[in-house]
Design a protein around this motif. Structure first.
Motif, PDB file in Angstrom:
ATOM      1  N   ALA C  66       0.765  -1.066   0.202  1.00 55.94           N
ATOM      2  CA  ALA C  66       0.207   0.000  -0.079  1.00 55.94           C
ATOM      3  C   ALA C  66       1.015   1.065   0.078  1.00 55.94           C
ATOM      4  CB  ALA C  66      -0.996  -0.023   1.191  1.00 55.94           C
ATOM      5  N   ILE C  67       1.890   1.391   0.830  1.00 56.67           N
ATOM      6  CA  ILE C  67       2.643   2.356   1.043  1.00 56.67           C
ATOM      7  C   ILE C  67       3.480   2.790  -0.461  1.00 56.67           C
ATOM      8  CG2 ILE C  67       4.886   3.286   2.124  1.00 56.67           C
ATOM      9  CD1 ILE C  67       4.194   1.980   4.361  1.00 56.67           C
ATOM     10  N   THR C  69       2.505   1.588  -3.250  1.00 56.59           N
ATOM     11  CA  THR C  69       1.812   2.089  -4.353  1.00 56.59           C
ATOM     12  C   THR C  69       1.604   3.503  -4.333  1.00 56.59           C
ATOM     13  OG1 THR C  69       0.740  -0.263  -4.261  1.00 56.59           O
ATOM     14  CG2 THR C  69      -0.555   1.434  -5.432  1.00 56.59           C
ATOM     15  N   LEU C  70       0.873   3.937  -2.909  1.00 57.86           N
ATOM     16  CA  LEU C  70       0.807   5.476  -2.867  1.00 57.86           C
ATOM     17  C   LEU C  70       2.010   6.132  -3.467  1.00 57.86           C
ATOM     18  CD1 LEU C  70      -1.243   7.054  -1.504  1.00 57.86           C
ATOM     19  CD2 LEU C  70       0.214   7.349   0.538  1.00 57.86           C
ATOM     20  N   GLU C  71       3.283   5.922  -2.917  1.00 62.57           N
ATOM     21  CA  GLU C  71       4.412   6.463  -3.559  1.00 62.57           C
ATOM     22  C   GLU C  71       4.468   6.406  -4.880  1.00 62.57           C
ATOM     23  OE1 GLU C  71       8.122   4.180  -2.945  1.00 62.57           O
ATOM     24  OE2 GLU C  71       9.115   6.018  -3.714  1.00 62.57           O
ATOM     25  N   VAL C  73       1.948   6.506  -7.309  1.00 64.53           N
ATOM     26  CA  VAL C  73       1.027   7.117  -7.580  1.00 64.53           C
ATOM     27  C   VAL C  73       1.371   8.598  -7.525  1.00 64.53           C
ATOM     28  CG1 VAL C  73      -1.254   7.938  -7.482  1.00 64.53           C
ATOM     29  CG2 VAL C  73      -0.707   5.273  -7.561  1.00 64.53           C
ATOM     30  N   VAL C  74       1.845   8.916  -6.524  1.00 61.73           N
ATOM     31  CA  VAL C  74       2.168  10.406  -6.145  1.00 61.73           C
ATOM     32  C   VAL C  74       3.426  10.866  -6.957  1.00 61.73           C
ATOM     33  CG1 VAL C  74       2.991  11.941  -4.246  1.00 61.73           C
ATOM     34  CG2 VAL C  74       1.304  10.124  -3.729  1.00 61.73           C
ATOM     35  N   TRP C  77       2.004  11.393 -10.233  1.00 61.77           N
ATOM     36  CA  TRP C  77       1.189  12.596 -10.412  1.00 61.77           C
ATOM     37  C   TRP C  77       1.792  13.925 -10.215  1.00 61.77           C
ATOM     38  CZ3 TRP C  77      -0.632  15.333  -5.532  1.00 61.77           C
ATOM     39  CH2 TRP C  77      -1.614  16.256  -5.976  1.00 61.77           C
TER      40      TRP C  77
END
Lengths: 276, 276, 276, 276
Positions: C66-67, C69-71, C73-74, C77
């Motif tokens: 999760a961490i 994946t978030l990293e 995506v950010v 972006w």
């Protein structure tokens, strides 16, 4: 009598110096004799060869002993300072290379077999007679010698590390029984032996860690060891570069005093005046 | 009372400094004591020796403990800043080298045997007391310290490579059963341990590849490893040459006292005044 | 909307740069996450740990996924050029470090177990994410890169030697049967594998020569190999000394133009004028 | 006829030179052929592959033999000095890479199988044809060649040490019987083989010391060996740095054309004229 003395002087030149053609020829022949006699000692220790060619090797052995004895006697006789030669490193080596064969005569049969056997093997040290004929050895020895302080520090560090690592492995792994035999780190000395084998990346594999903690310690030991083992290489390399780089810079420019010229320089690179 | 203080000062000089002849003699004696006491600990761990000479080793042990305790107390007493000494590296080492023997007294018989055994082995760390007496160690440590950034990068690279190589071997080879025992790459940590043993060219041989693909990967690993392992040597050597080339002239500037000028410098690089 | 864009810019700075305190803190946290997640993958492969802590490790795994994946995506972006990032080395590594976990969802149960297992192990490559945080790595890579021509020659030479030595050992020793198993040099590829293990001084000992001729060839191979293996060290060391020696000499004296000043020089060593 | 001669000259350029695009393309194709043909010889030696793909490998083999024969004939024909080419190193290698296949034709069936087998393996030496295509190899060979005197001294020292250490291990450890097999240091040559394996930190582990004295000697040998093995690295590194430091500036003197000036030179060291 003057001729006798002259012959002796000529013999001395041939044997001790390598300048004259005869001297060089003498060196080459002696070099071959040493090599062949050491080879004979080595082959004698191989059982199958000794059983078949024992008599030949025995004869060869006595032939070389005769040659080296003659050499030793002539060296003693022609030397300007016989006592000094006899007590020098090469004098002792020359004596040691013939003595074992003669002493062997006094222990016949099965008597004191072990002593004879060890004595006979001492003949291998004849190989040290070769050192006399190797040019350039002193340069290398010099490089090692001038870094002896650093090398001592290095070895003390290695021994400290191996002592601590060996003790820790003895604590962590200890010994275990495999097929009725006690294996592993049976004592601290064995642990230190293993640590030396590991830190030098020798890695025989006769003793290996089997616990996870032991394997982690092994990994740390060999990695640390590797970083440390770069040190002797660094020491020797720096010494060698210093030795070869020291040469061209020695003379200074007579007009401006700059030094560090290349070996083939005819003019000062700073002020442009002639260097001779 | 003044004499008492004077004696104390003289003792301090003998113990802490190595300048005076007495100081040097004290150092040599202590050095021997350390060596012998560590040897005693090592020999005690050898079963056959311990069974025969256990009593002697026990007595020797207490003798050295007495000496080192006396040394520690006198150091504490004569030091100008006892607390600072007690908390320094060598202060802790000095304490640790006597503590285990005394603590051992409180665990008699078979009680808590493991603790005692580990404690007793800690006495091997006495060898660290020797570091005090080795000149030049700080030069080498300095060379290693000033290349610590590069060495860190190097070790990170090695760990990354071994992690990936170990995982791949776990995938490719896995484990197999030989004579009822599970052998080979049983888990990723074991694979990484094997990769470290391989990349440093240690090569115990306790775990070896048996599939063609595993052998190809091993070949690549050790060859890559070898090119990379040239790096620490390069780092240390460059550092050592830099250290000796950095201060090529030992002479200092007559006006500002800066030293370490390049061999061909005519003016001080700090204050700009002429160097001759 | 401007604030939105500002926030995005601030996030970008934290994630992509290490200049700001927040950026540095982010780096440290991510560094720890990578380390811990790789450790979790490693522990999962140990049977005894997996049986007992499997559920915990599974949960930890999804947390890190999760961490990361978030990293990812950010990063996509906030990046100024998302496509360029996605195709860069670190972009691919970032994607690969989360993909396996998600793909694993589509292969439930015992279905295609092998694929899943290999995929899961790919998560170890997360360690490559660390490379982003290691300063100085590029200097070392640069030294290796600029000597790539020499290193290629070196490796070609090593491979030629091992190919010939491996073939000769296959001819001389061949294979022999021990306890019903075929051992030794069973084919040329095995011989070459052995030669690489030998020439790098790895020496597993899984295959060893047993004939006298084979042992002589081994001795020659390892001695020759040793002389040759000094070459990569020499290459890297020479490269490093050249690299570090180039730095202090770069700026020239503004008045007389002499260069090669020590890093701390304030005045020209030649003409004595100020260096700034 | 002039066109014939012109074609021949063009062919010669393509085959012997690598300047033209055709020449380079020819080199690449030949390079691949050599690699593939050596791979075929290697695979042929693997039993399982030979049983299944024997016919294909046989066909491939004759294909490459045809190509290399054509190459040899064209080289002979186009060379300006055919005899000189035929007797050169690469001429002999080119001949040797096709001869074995043809000679094999004259030993059909089971006749003189051993000779054929050895001959067929000689085809591996085709890899030496590759040396022609490796640039930079001569630089490395030059560095090794110019330090040959020091390398000779080094190898003599290593051989002397291993000879003495091997003999001592034969005296100390000797041989012992394990499971009906004679193991350990059965003769001096075996001892010397072990000493070479140890001093180079290869460490197969096929022969290992089992007595305390033997383990102490092993520790001394590998530590001494390690200090000595730093020597070839030092030699090669010093040689390489010397080679690159000898011409620090590539610019030549404008009046006399001498190059290789020190970086801070203002005047030509040969003719004394200004360098800018």
């Amino acid at each position: 009598m003057a001729e006798w003395s002259k012959n002796r002087e000529r013999l001395r030149e041939i044997i001790f110096e390598a300048e004259t053609p005869e001297g060089r020829r003498f060196d080459v022949i002696l070099f071959c004799c040493i090599g062949l006699s050491v080879l004979a000692v080595m082959l004698e220790s191989v059982k199958s060869i000794n059983q078949r060619w024992g008599d030949v090797l025995h004869a060869v052995e006595w032939g070389f002993t005769a040659i080296f004895t003659l050499e030793y006697v002539v060296r003693l006789w022609t030397s300007h300072k016989p006592l000094r030669y006899a007590r020098s490193f090469f004098g002792v080596v020359d004596l040691l290379s013939v003595l074992p064969s003669f002493i062997g005569l006094f222990f016949p049969g099965g008597h004191a077999l072990m002593v004879v056997r060890v004595l006979r093997l001492l003949r291998v040290f004849r190989v040290l007679k070769m050192a006399r004929h190797i040019a350039g050895a002193d340069v290398l020895m010099g490089a090692l010698y001038s870094s002896r302080a650093k090398i001592t520090v290095f070895f003390t560090a290695v021994l400290t590390i191996t002592l601590i690592a060996g003790t820790m492995m003895y604590m962590i792994e200890g010994s275990h029984v495999v097929d009725g035999e006690i294996k592993g780190y049976t004592s601290i000395p064995v642990g230190v032996y293993w640590a030396i084998v590991t830190v030098t990346t020798l890695g025989f594999g006769d003793i290996t860690p089997i616990t996870p903690l032991g394997q982690i310690l092994t990994s740390l030991l060999v990695l640390t060891g590797y970083a440390i083992l770069a040190v002797p290489t660094g020491i020797v390399t720096a010494e060698m570069i210093g030795a070869s780089a020291g040469n061209p810079t020695s003379e200074a420019c007579p007009s401006c005093g700059v030094h560090g010229h290349l070996p083939d320089a005819s003019y000062c690179r700073r002020c442009g005046s002639s260097l001779d």
